[in-house]
Design a protein around this motif. Sequence first.
Motif, short mmCIF file in Angstrom:
data_model
loop_
_atom_site.label_atom_id
_atom_site.label_comp_id
_atom_site.label_asym_id
_atom_site.label_seq_id
_atom_site.Cartn_x
_atom_site.Cartn_y
_atom_site.Cartn_z
N GLU A 206 0.85 -1.19 0.00
CA GLU A 206 0.00 0.00 0.00
C GLU A 206 0.89 1.25 0.00
O GLU A 206 1.78 1.37 0.81
CB GLU A 206 -0.89 0.01 1.24
N VAL A 207 0.60 2.14 -0.92
CA VAL A 207 1.37 3.38 -0.99
C VAL A 207 1.02 4.26 0.20
O VAL A 207 -0.15 4.47 0.51
CB VAL A 207 1.07 4.13 -2.30
N GLN A 208 2.05 4.74 0.87
CA GLN A 208 1.82 5.67 1.98
C GLN A 208 2.81 6.82 1.92
O GLN A 208 3.99 6.61 1.62
CB GLN A 208 1.98 4.95 3.33
N LEU A 209 2.32 8.00 2.19
CA LEU A 209 3.15 9.19 2.31
C LEU A 209 2.80 9.85 3.63
O LEU A 209 1.62 10.13 3.89
CB LEU A 209 2.87 10.16 1.15
N VAL A 210 3.80 10.04 4.47
CA VAL A 210 3.55 10.59 5.81
C VAL A 210 4.44 11.80 6.02
O VAL A 210 5.67 11.69 6.10
CB VAL A 210 3.82 9.54 6.91
N GLU A 211 3.79 12.96 6.11
CA GLU A 211 4.53 14.20 6.34
C GLU A 211 4.75 14.42 7.83
O GLU A 211 3.97 13.97 8.68
CB GLU A 211 3.77 15.41 5.78
N SER A 212 5.81 15.14 8.14
CA SER A 212 6.10 15.52 9.52
C SER A 212 6.94 16.80 9.50
O SER A 212 7.44 17.21 8.45
CB SER A 212 6.84 14.41 10.26
N GLY A 213 7.07 17.40 10.68
CA GLY A 213 7.94 18.56 10.80
C GLY A 213 7.22 19.89 10.89
O GLY A 213 7.86 20.93 11.09
N GLY A 214 5.90 19.87 10.74
CA GLY A 214 5.17 21.13 10.84
C GLY A 214 5.13 21.64 12.27
O GLY A 214 5.52 20.95 13.21
N GLY A 215 4.65 22.86 12.42
CA GLY A 215 4.54 23.45 13.75
C GLY A 215 4.43 24.95 13.67
O GLY A 215 4.22 25.53 12.61
N LEU A 216 4.57 25.57 14.84
CA LEU A 216 4.48 27.03 14.96
C LEU A 216 5.88 27.63 14.88
O LEU A 216 6.79 27.18 15.60
CB LEU A 216 3.82 27.39 16.29
N VAL A 217 6.05 28.61 14.03
CA VAL A 217 7.35 29.27 13.88
C VAL A 217 7.12 30.76 13.72
O VAL A 217 6.09 31.19 13.17
CB VAL A 217 8.12 28.68 12.66
N LYS A 218 8.07 31.55 14.19
CA LYS A 218 7.95 33.00 14.09
C LYS A 218 8.32 33.49 12.68
O LYS A 218 9.11 32.83 11.98
CB LYS A 218 8.86 33.68 15.12
N PRO A 219 7.78 34.61 12.27
CA PRO A 219 8.18 35.17 10.97
C PRO A 219 9.69 35.33 10.90
O PRO A 219 10.33 35.77 11.86
CB PRO A 219 7.47 36.53 10.96
N GLY A 220 10.23 34.96 9.74
CA GLY A 220 11.66 34.99 9.56
C GLY A 220 12.36 33.70 9.95
O GLY A 220 13.56 33.53 9.68
N GLY A 221 11.64 32.82 10.59
CA GLY A 221 12.22 31.56 11.06
C GLY A 221 12.30 30.51 9.98
O GLY A 221 11.96 30.74 8.82
N SER A 222 12.77 29.33 10.39
CA SER A 222 12.97 28.21 9.45
C SER A 222 12.30 26.96 9.97
O SER A 222 12.07 26.81 11.19
CB SER A 222 14.48 27.94 9.27
N LEU A 223 12.02 26.07 9.06
CA LEU A 223 11.40 24.78 9.39
C LEU A 223 11.78 23.81 8.29
O LEU A 223 11.93 24.20 7.11
CB LEU A 223 9.88 24.95 9.46
N ARG A 224 11.91 22.54 8.65
CA ARG A 224 12.19 21.51 7.65
C ARG A 224 11.10 20.46 7.71
O ARG A 224 10.91 19.82 8.75
CB ARG A 224 13.55 20.86 7.90
N LEU A 225 10.41 20.30 6.61
CA LEU A 225 9.39 19.28 6.51
C LEU A 225 9.98 18.00 5.91
O LEU A 225 10.88 18.07 5.08
CB LEU A 225 8.23 19.75 5.64
N SER A 226 9.44 16.88 6.34
CA SER A 226 9.84 15.58 5.80
C SER A 226 8.61 14.84 5.32
O SER A 226 7.49 15.05 5.81
CB SER A 226 10.55 14.74 6.86
N CYS A 227 8.82 13.97 4.36
CA CYS A 227 7.76 13.11 3.85
C CYS A 227 8.36 11.72 3.71
O CYS A 227 9.26 11.51 2.88
CB CYS A 227 7.24 13.63 2.52
N ALA A 228 7.87 10.79 4.51
CA ALA A 228 8.36 9.41 4.46
C ALA A 228 7.46 8.61 3.53
O ALA A 228 6.24 8.57 3.72
CB ALA A 228 8.36 8.81 5.86
N ALA A 229 8.08 7.97 2.54
CA ALA A 229 7.33 7.22 1.54
C ALA A 229 7.52 5.72 1.75
O ALA A 229 8.60 5.26 2.15
CB ALA A 229 7.80 7.61 0.14
N SER A 230 6.47 4.97 1.47
CA SER A 230 6.55 3.51 1.56
C SER A 230 5.53 2.90 0.61
O SER A 230 4.59 3.57 0.16
CB SER A 230 6.29 3.03 2.99
N GLY A 231 5.75 1.63 0.28
CA GLY A 231 4.79 0.91 -0.55
C GLY A 231 5.02 1.04 -2.05
O GLY A 231 4.22 0.52 -2.84
#
Lengths: 120, 109
Positions: free
Chosen positions: A1-26
């Motif tokens: 079964e194809v699955q895509l699972v995102e992670s890494g979101g959240g609250l960040v201040k303007p000007g800040g940084s964030l890294r999102l991930s997407c784990a794939a399987s299937g």
Amino acid sequence: EVQLVESGGGLVKPGGSLRLSCAASGFTFSSYSMNWVRQAPGKGLEWVSSISSSSSYIYYADSVKGRFTISRDNAKNSLYLQMNSLRAEDTAVYYCARDNIVGAGDFDYWGQGTLVTVSS
Amino acid sequence: QTVVTQEPSFSVSPGGTVTLTCGLSSGSVSTSYYPSWYQQTPGQAPRTLIYSTNTRSSGVPDRFSGSILGNKAALTITGAQADDESDYYCVLYMGSGWVFGGGTKLTVL
């Protein structure tokens, strides 16, 4: 079964940084181009970026060019989105989506999304 | 900057036929833009209905069809059902990426 699972979101201040991930399987991750698509609360879909199977071709929407970087690690079956200089207008649910046929517009599998909130 | 245009809302009676369109703020949509259509219900990820103008995605019933009508891409739903009530988005290929339309909220009543 194809699955895509995102992670890494959240609250960040303007000007800040964030890294999102997407784990794939299937499926054979290294054979497919991948995309990030976002949706601001109560708004429509916005394509953000795409990366080809071998990372040879990378494209960005004008709204994120120069601030976001898409990448992938085929050995880890993972897709990433590094987001810098974040703005309030980047607040959205971020989906990763598989490109079934390159250039055909068939994003056939999507993750459940991860929420990014940019606020002071 | 090119804007992809869609009707903000549309309504159709159960069993009826409705055609949603996807245009450009400047110019005409052709098959070269590989127009695709997505359906999204609240809280869910989008689902592909049509890609490359008129190819139905796997599992999509044949009452959904895509075409070029005049200078726009079109999604036609024949025999509308209650669970077709959703948001519909078109997306066009612009050579170095994709641009989604603003979406059409379809009401079935």
